[in-house]
Enzyme design. Structure first.
Site, PDB file in Angstrom:
ATOM      1  N   HIS A   1       0.811  -1.218   0.000  1.00 51.13           N
ATOM      2  CA  HIS A   1       0.000   0.000   0.000  1.00 51.13           C
ATOM      3  C   HIS A   1       0.842   1.264   0.000  1.00 51.13           C
ATOM      4  O   HIS A   1       0.382   2.308  -0.460  1.00 51.13           O
ATOM      5  CB  HIS A   1      -0.930   0.024   1.217  1.00 51.13           C
ATOM      6  CG  HIS A   1      -2.103  -0.895   1.059  1.00 51.13           C
ATOM      7  ND1 HIS A   1      -2.039  -2.225   1.376  1.00 51.13           N
ATOM      8  CD2 HIS A   1      -3.350  -0.679   0.589  1.00 51.13           C
ATOM      9  CE1 HIS A   1      -3.211  -2.787   1.125  1.00 51.13           C
ATOM     10  NE2 HIS A   1      -4.018  -1.876   0.642  1.00 51.13           N
ATOM     11  N   GLY A   2       2.031   1.194   0.542  1.00 53.83           N
ATOM     12  CA  GLY A   2       2.836   2.411   0.551  1.00 53.83           C
ATOM     13  C   GLY A   2       4.165   2.185   1.225  1.00 53.83           C
ATOM     14  O   GLY A   2       4.302   1.316   2.093  1.00 53.83           O
TER      15      GLY A   2
END
Lengths: 482, 420
Positions: free
Chosen positions: A324-325
């Site tokens: 996700h990041g």
């Protein structure tokens, strides 16, 4: 170009006008051109990256299929994974890992000076690399044959409804739809229109409206409210991210239906479940199944005993968080999700019921009440995770940890508090709308079977809702950054 | 329910509402006035003085809306029947949905012309959306009983300088003043407001103009609420296309095509509450530095002569001409900014504005130009911020305007139609 922009509506009108009269091959060619145009509208420079990863995996898959020697097959698979992960690593993770390593080694007196790369993260990079990579893995596993048609494969990767934020559709599911002529059926078009409208409501009415409040709250140097009011900000984010991502997925599925394609369902009713295993069967389903099939099972799944199962769960969710990041908050969010799955598994084993069993259908009012309590408790557990997730996106001086600390302090400071109804009521209203869509989720595909008057009433209501409550500032979808 | 029964029911509802109002309207208004009259006057805060008349007019509007709703529902029903008969079955729901949406918009259009609808969106002083406040005051201009009527146009600076309450307290029996400011208004926005005014007799149009009405890079909200397709030719001929942000422009036209869209902000303010709807304003307020001199250094940036200045000056000429056509004397207070900001503005910018306004007043005797020297002096201490004066200064300035209006009424200066 985002789905909630005027330019996209013009683009879609042109694409559909050109699409319907064409024959199958020309349709594919036109869709490929349109998809590259769609992506290039954002930044044409990254088209070469998209083209490169697509062609590389296309060639790798052909080589894997043509090769009989296991070592060579593995080599081609490894090349595909290496290139895809390399692209992701350079664009998304390099700076994060370099900074983490630097700060980890500094206390030991080791000073490493990694250069910082000033790269823009291409939108949808994580989505299309996972999509493309899953194809070569499937070919390696002999689950699907490699396609000979490069254009078909490029369209599979770049097909604009799913290109930038999923769903991550498997090649075994989408490629056959690309390869054979599509029959456009009126009920599917009707369902498509309805899905698009529902998607827009989720995005511009629920997500973007709540997003203004959430962004404002997180822009404050500390939690602007305390106690229940601070929880309201997190509830708002929970429904913002649901509306944003589920809305995108609905629009993507609706668009695909207009063209005779079928994309996988990506969201069911994630906030109406009572445990983490069920949550991941309802939230971003295409990612969770991807992680299960290509990571968890590859790590051994639950075949090597209890502790390795827990390890695999933790590792899978950790990498899921990292997907996700590139940030410690996302890593922790992944670990939190992994921990929830492990605890749930332990509890299930203790009770003697399988961890993956579906929520039982409650019977009697006591059963419903118990289910309601479980769902409510698990929703709050999910919300705590969302705090970490949202803090990962915070970009101001104090950093993400200060935000998390400040919110946790505010949320669990059980003192008398003055409830800010002027914030609670609108969040509750929009949240209720979000819950309604989750509750009615399974009915969405039945639109074509409704009576004409019911359809007309539903569409008029949807149009009125979007007109009155929609935010039309072309807000980006949260998942674009992933 | 059969179609015939439904038609009879809808026609019956509208007819019954009309008859009921005709027979019982006055009596009911009287009874409601006895019970709620004082509360109405309290909430109106000087916007109306006749509570009975106010209630009666709202009852009339309610009946009108009820009848309109019934008729629109009937029209939708007939349209759906027609669509059912004339179109292929697969398209029926699409066309029915579209006709339903059109009907909703038609109702919104009619509702927006009634004060009772806007009163439903009233949430109290200070929290009600600007457009709702504007519309309520706009609607009430049709009901004023005084022999003469004045309207105040302009930005929040006009509202801050002139208190309509003081004007009405002192002159109300002879001249009723309605304040129709809209935040951030520039001259073209005032022109749109004037165009939007109901066809009532207006004797005086009062506006307070300062450099802020001619600056570059306008962030006006008015375009969004008042621009219509019919304004387009004039908008382009004045050169507006190059100066206004696209979003407000598009929203204005969309609002004209879909009245429901134009009502969205006030409706949402009512549904979701002003706290959550005004977060950007809150954010902006938080970003303001307390020191006015520092704030002025940032604020002064757009104060220069540019395309928007030319556009606004052209708009002023049209605005003055329209006032003349309406036989309304245009009173222009050639105002100022807080001297802290005023000192930082390029003096030639103000000189240009003054020369322009003087030139216009010299050409057009319908314009009464009040220059700074004639008006009560304002110093830094008179201001709450860079543009808005405090209450004491407002009272002083309002007194001055009362004097101006007294003089004008005594001399009975007529608006010269077509004077040049």
């Amino acid at each position: 170009m985002v789905f909630n922009s005027l330019i996209f509506l013009v683009f879609l009108a042109v694409v559909l006008t050109l699409y319907y009269p064409l024959n199958h091959r020309s349709q594919n060619l036109m869709l490929l051109a349109a998809s590259y145009f769609f992506y290039g509208w954002w930044d044409y420079r990254f088209l070469s990256l998209l083209l490169f990863t697509s062609l590389f995996d296309y060639v790798c898959a052909l080589k894997i299929e043509a090769e009989n020697r296991p070592a060579r097959r593995k080599l081609f698979l490894a090349s595909s994974i290496f290139v895809n992960m390399g692209v992701l690593g350079i664009f998304k993770y390099y700076n994060f890992f370099a900074a983490t390593l630097r700060s980890a080694l500094e206390p030991m007196g080791v000073h490493l000076d990694f250069p910082t790369l000033h790269l823009i993260l291409p939108i949808g990079l994580s989505f299309y690399t996972f999509l493309s990579m899953s194809y070569t893995i499937d070919v390696y596993r002999k689950e699907i044959p490699a396609t000979r048609n490069a254009l078909d494969f490029m369209l599979y990767v770049a097909y604009f409804p799913h290109l930038v934020a999923g769903p991550i559709v498997r090649a075994s599911y989408l490629l056959p739809q690309i390869q054979r002529p599509r029959v456009i059926k009126a009920p599917e078009v009707e369902n498509g229109i309805w899905l698009i409208l529902i998607g827009y409501i989720k995005k511009v009415v629920i997500a973007d409206r709540l997003g203004q409040f959430v962004d404002w709250s997180f822009a404050q140097p500390a939690a602007p409210f305390d106690n229940l009011n601070a929880w309201v900000v997190i509830y708002a984010f929970a429904f913002q991210i649901y509306g944003d991502f589920a809305g995108y997925s609905d629009i993507a599925r609706g668009l695909a239906k207009l063209m005779g394609f079928e994309l996988v369902v990506n969201f069911r009713a994630p906030y109406l479940v009572s445990n983490p295993a069920a949550f991941w069967r309802h939230w971003h389903i295409s990612l969770s199944t991807w992680l299960r099939d290509y990571l968890y099972i590859s790590l051994g799944g639950n075949r090597h005993g209890r502790w390795k199962t827990y390890r695999n769960l933790m590792l899978t969710m950790l990498l899921g968080g990292l997907w996700h990041g590139a940030g410690l908050a996302f890593v922790l969010w992944g670990l939190y999700q992994g921990l929830l799955l492990v605890v749930h598994r332990l509890w299930s084993e203790f009770r003697g019921s399988p961890a993956h069993s579906a929520d039982p259908h409650p019977s009697g009012w006591l059963g419903w009440f118990k289910m309601f309590l479980l769902v409510a408790v698990f929703f709050h557990i999910t919300c705590l995770g969302w705090l970490l997730f949202r803090a990962g996106g915070v970009r101001h001086g104090e950093g993400e940890w200060a935000v998390v600390r400040s919110y946790l302090r505010a949320m669990f400071r059980f003192q008398g508090t003055h409830l800010l109804l002027n914030f609670i009521i609108p969040v509750a209203m929009l949240g209720a709308l979000g819950l309604f869509f989750q509750w009615r989720n399974w009915k969405m595909n039945e639109f074509s079977q409704w009576s004409s008057s019911k359809k007309a009433l539903a569409v008029t209501t949807a149009l009125a809702l979007i007109t009155v409550m929609g935010v039309f500032q072309g807000a980006q979808f949260i998942y674009f950054q992933f | 329910m059969g179609s015939r029964k439904l038609i009879i029911l809808m026609a019956g509802v509208s007819a019954a509402a009309l008859v009921l109002y005709a027979v019982l309207g006055r009596t009911l208004a009287g009874a409601l006035d006895v019970r709620f009259g004082h509360r109405v006057l309290q909430m109106a805060a000087g916007k109306t003085t006749d509570s009975r008349m106010f209630i009666q007019m709202r009852l009339r509007e309610a009946v009108f809306l009820l009848t309109a709703a019934a008729l629109i529902a009937l029209a939708q029903f007939l349209a759906a029947c027609w669509i059912n008969r004339r179109t292929p079955p697969r398209l029926v729901w699409i066309l029915s949905a579209l006709s339903g949406f059109v009907c909703l918009n038609a109702f919104a259009l009619l509702a927006a012309h009634t004060v009772v609808f806007w009163c439903l969106l009233f949430t109290g002083t200070g929290t009600t959306h600007n457009y709702t406040q504007y519309r309520i005051k706009w609607g009430l201009t049709r009901e004023m009983q005084a022999p003469k009527q004045a309207v105040l146009f302009g930005s929040s600076q006009t509202r801050a300088e002139i208190d309509e309450g003081i004007l009405n307290e002192r002159l109300g029996t002879r001249l009723w003043t309605t304040e129709l400011h809209f935040p951030g208004n520039q001259v073209y926005d005032m022109l749109l407001n004037l165009e939007d005014l109901p066809p009532v007799k207006v004797d005086y149009v009062i506006c307070y103009l300062s450099e802020g009405n001619f600056i570059v890079g306008p962030q006006t909200e008015s375009i969004k609420f008042f621009l219509n397709f019919r304004n387009l030719p004039e908008f382009y001929s004045l050169g507006g296309a190059f100066t206004h942000p696209n979003r407000s422009f598009a929203y204005g036209l969309l609002g004209n095509a879909l009245p429901l869209f134009r009502l969205r902000d006030p409706l949402l303010d009512r549904i979701l509450g002003s706290s959550i709807m005004n977060l950007s304003q809150e954010e902006w307020n938080q970003s303001l530095v307390p020191d006015l001199a520092t704030r002025a250094r940032t604020a002064v940036v757009p104060y220069y002569f540019g395309p928007n200045t030319v556009f606004q000056k052209k708009a002023f000429c049209v605005f003055a001409a329209r006032c003349r056509e309406r036989h309304a004397v245009l009173i222009v207070c050639c105002g100022q900014l807080n001297p802290i900001l005023g000192r930082m503005v390029d003096p030639s910018f103000r000189a240009g504005m003054l020369a322009f306004l003087r030139g216009q007043a010299a050409q057009d005797t319908n314009i009464v130009l009040l220059e700074q020297a004639q008006m009560p002096a304002q110093t830094e201490k008179d201001y709450d911020d860079l543009t808005h004066v405090n209450t004491a200064t407002q009272a002083r300035f309002s007194d001055f305007i009362v004097g101006v209006l007294e003089n004008l009424m005594q001399t009975n200066l007529p608006a010269k139609h077509g004077a040049h």
